[in-house]
Scaffold this active site. Structure first.
Site, PDB file in Angstrom:
ATOM      1  N   SER A   8      19.128  23.903 -61.118  1.00 37.31           N
ATOM      2  CA  SER A   8      19.887  24.220 -62.318  1.00 37.31           C
ATOM      3  C   SER A   8      19.320  25.445 -63.028  1.00 37.31           C
ATOM      4  O   SER A   8      18.102  25.615 -63.123  1.00 37.31           O
ATOM      5  CB  SER A   8      19.841  23.020 -63.260  1.00 37.31           C
ATOM      6  OG  SER A   8      20.587  23.299 -64.424  1.00 37.31           O
ATOM      7  N   GLY A  57      17.046  29.225 -72.827  1.00 38.19           N
ATOM      8  CA  GLY A  57      17.365  28.308 -73.918  1.00 38.19           C
ATOM      9  C   GLY A  57      18.699  27.602 -73.763  1.00 38.19           C
ATOM     10  O   GLY A  57      19.442  27.413 -74.734  1.00 38.19           O
ATOM     11  N   CYS A 114      13.411  20.631 -70.593  1.00 40.88           N
ATOM     12  CA  CYS A 114      13.570  22.058 -70.863  1.00 40.88           C
ATOM     13  C   CYS A 114      12.532  22.500 -71.892  1.00 40.88           C
ATOM     14  O   CYS A 114      12.488  21.972 -73.007  1.00 40.88           O
ATOM     15  CB  CYS A 114      14.961  22.388 -71.394  1.00 40.88           C
ATOM     16  SG  CYS A 114      15.105  24.155 -71.775  1.00 40.88           S
ATOM     17  N   ILE A 117       9.320  19.795 -60.255  1.00 40.01           N
ATOM     18  CA  ILE A 117       8.956  19.970 -61.650  1.00 40.01           C
ATOM     19  C   ILE A 117       9.865  21.015 -62.316  1.00 40.01           C
ATOM     20  O   ILE A 117      10.307  21.954 -61.660  1.00 40.01           O
ATOM     21  CB  ILE A 117       7.482  20.445 -61.806  1.00 40.01           C
ATOM     22  CG1 ILE A 117       7.241  21.751 -61.044  1.00 40.01           C
ATOM     23  CG2 ILE A 117       6.530  19.368 -61.360  1.00 40.01           C
ATOM     24  CD1 ILE A 117       5.853  22.355 -61.205  1.00 40.01           C
ATOM     25  N   GLY A 171      14.729  27.214 -56.952  1.00 36.94           N
ATOM     26  CA  GLY A 171      15.100  27.824 -58.224  1.00 36.94           C
ATOM     27  C   GLY A 171      14.958  29.327 -58.248  1.00 36.94           C
ATOM     28  O   GLY A 171      15.827  30.069 -57.805  1.00 36.94           O
TER      29      GLY A 171
END
Lengths: 302, 243
Positions: free
Chosen positions: A21, A72, A131, A192, A266
């Site tokens: 993600s 963010g 997050c 992680i 990622g």
């Protein structure tokens, strides 16, 4: 079943490669680079109840063997994800997708999870309680056993699809948090998320990121991820998805030997849009080199 | 968007810290003025986004300033070395809006993308004027090259060459449309001063350069846009610079 196929919380996937993600948008940008149906699945951009612009820029910084991000959780909000992003995705991706969900309260998590649980194209709910780039939500739930338990339990109570808890490495004891998630009914654990980091601009003497701190990812974090996947997979009885710095077929095999049933990729997607395609294409020959018949045979071998 | 392994064919210092690099083997790429490329520099994790200065057949020119270890490594590359490149990134300038007398305004390393634009506008028979701003005479580059395609006005902050002052002090009258690229304070000054329509090219630190990471988001009057994808070129009317 191919030799790369694996079971992920009751759903067979063709191979264990899952773009993580926040590095793969809602998929269709990458469909311009390659046929994304060759992926096991992918985890779409972290989705919240309300639309979010995210943090001010600069949001990106580099470091040796990796990067920091402080995006963010920018996303259009769950309603638009369902009405606009998922229909666009459907045109280019024909497998179940992993929904990634974030929130600022237990109620937020449940609200978004319930809506995405009802979407036919969604196969799994990955609950991001990790997050590091938002305040008053995200990671604050994932750094205590109580917070993690509360969110996962509440989501599990309201949803039918497999719930995967995405954990933060920014904790003293990640095993106890994984165990709390399992106790709360999680069907899987992914880890992680990024490690909290910081860089300073030497010219200004000020933090390089507008948010001051950001999440470290990329090859720099790989050994930490392998260690944590190893520890967590020994302790829980549910599938673990390993991620953190994976950028080659060899890394995938190492992560699975550490205990991962599937692997998320990622930062590598950002450095090379073809990264996951290359990993999937080279996996069979790397498996041959190490005498691996089926990938599922090596899970937790270490 | 395309991925290509290019070959460095030439590297040349234009000033003390500004370099021109030519990359060959770009293949059948459709590169528009104002677009950028994203380079994988050996040993570095993230790519470096750099605007396209010129295209000649199979060869592409970029110009960059050495500002950190990435651009320093890039400047030290030798002809013959391979450089993996993502091509055809970003939207580019809209040439159809130029009118008959387009005005190109560049500051420092914001000047390079305007060169390819000047060339293309000249090919279309437009009467191009370029205002090129520098700090001082020793930092000038490409001012003669621009003269092939139109009239050139040079400004320097210290007055050591051309008009003393900023580009915003030397804007000609009677132009049809403007295209700008340069430091943010320069662009904001132009936004206030110019009373014709135009386009600005923006920059930001990028993660991927192709729209995946949301690292370079920018809030316009039409909502959030990715500088790498919906930009880097934006129409002046969508920029939130009224204050």
């Amino acid at each position: 079943m191919g030799r790369m196929s694996t079971d992920l919380c009751g759903i067979r996937i063709d191979n264990p490669i899952i773009p993580a993600s926040g590095t793969f948008g809602y998929g269709y940008e990458f469909a311009e680079w390659y046929d994304i149906n060759l992926l096991g699945t992918f985890s779409f951009k972290g989705t919240t109840r309300q639309e979010r612009f995210g943090n001010p820029t600069p949001r990106i910084a580099e470091c040796a063997s990796g990067m920091l991000n402080a995006v963010g959780l920018q996303n259009p909000g769950v309603d638009k994800v369902i009405s606009e992003e998922l229909p666009k995705l459907k045109q280019v991706f024909h497998k179940p997708v992993m929904a990634n969900i974030s929130g600022f309260s237990v109620d937020d998590y449940v609200y978004v999870s319930k809506l995405l649980d009802e979407q036919e194209s969604v196969g799994w709910l990955e609950i991001n309680i990790s997050c590091p780039n938002v305040h008053g939500g995200g990671m604050s739930f994932g750094t205590t056993c109580e917070g993690a338990y509360e969110v996962i339990r509440a989501v599990k109570n309201e949803c039918r699809k497999p719930v995967i808890a995405k954990l933060s490495p920014n904790v003293t004891d990640i095993v106890s948090i994984a165990e709390a998630c399992e106790e709360a009914g999680a069907d899987g654990i992914s880890l992680i998320n990024t490690l909290l980091g910081m860089r300073i601009n030497l010219r200004t003497g000020k933090p390089l990121l507008a948010n001051t701190t950001g999440g470290l990812s990329g090859p720099a974090v790989f050994p930490i991820a392998v260690r944590m996947v190893y520890q967590v997979s020994k302790a829980v009885h549910i599938p673990v998805i390993g991620m953190g710095g994976v950028s080659s077929a060899e890394d995938v095999i190492e992560m699975m030997m550490a205990g991962a049933a599937a692997v998320e990729v990622g930062a590598a997607n950002l450095a090379d849009p073809m990264a996951c395609k290359k990993i999937i294409e080279t996996l069979p020959s790397v498996m041959d080199r190490y005498g691996i018949e089926n990938l599922s045979d090596i899970i937790g071998k270490a | 968007m395309k991925q290509k392994e290019c070959t460095v064919s030439a590297v040349k210092a234009l000033t003390e810290n500004i370099y021109e690099m030519k990359l060959s083997d770009i293949g059948e790429a459709c590169i528009v003025p104002g677009s950028f490329v994203n380079l994988t520099i050996p040993g570095l994790f993230l790519r470096r986004p750099i605007s396209v200065c010129d295209v000649n057949g199979d060869e592409l020119t970029i110009i960059f300033r050495v500002v950190g270890h990435g651009t320093e490594k890039l400047s030290a590359m030798e002809p013959g070395e391979k450089l993996p490149v993502l091509l055809e990134l970003g939207n580019g300038y809209d040439l159809s809006k130029a009118g008959e007398r387009p005005l190109l305004i560049g500051g420092g390393v914001g000047i390079p993308p305007l060169y390819y634009l000047a060339k293309k506008l000249h090919e279309l028979g437009k009467e191009v004027t370029a205002v090129l701003g520098f700090n001082t005479a020793s930092e000038l580059f490409y001012t003669e090259e621009f003269q092939r395609y139109g009239k050139v006005i040079v400004t320097t902050v210290d007055g050591s060459a051309g008009v003393r002052g900023f580009v915003s002090d030397a804007l000609p009258e009677g132009c049809s449309f403007f295209y700008a690229c340069g430091p943010l304070p320069m662009e904001k000054a132009l936004y206030k001063k110019l009373n014709i329509d135009g386009q600005f090219s923006l920059e930001e630190r990028m993660g991927c350069g192709f729209g995946a990471c949301m690292g370079c988001s920018f809030m316009t009057k039409l909502g959030s846009k990715r500088i790498c994808r919906e930009g880097p070129v934006f129409d002046r009317e969508v920029l939130p610079w009224d204050e």
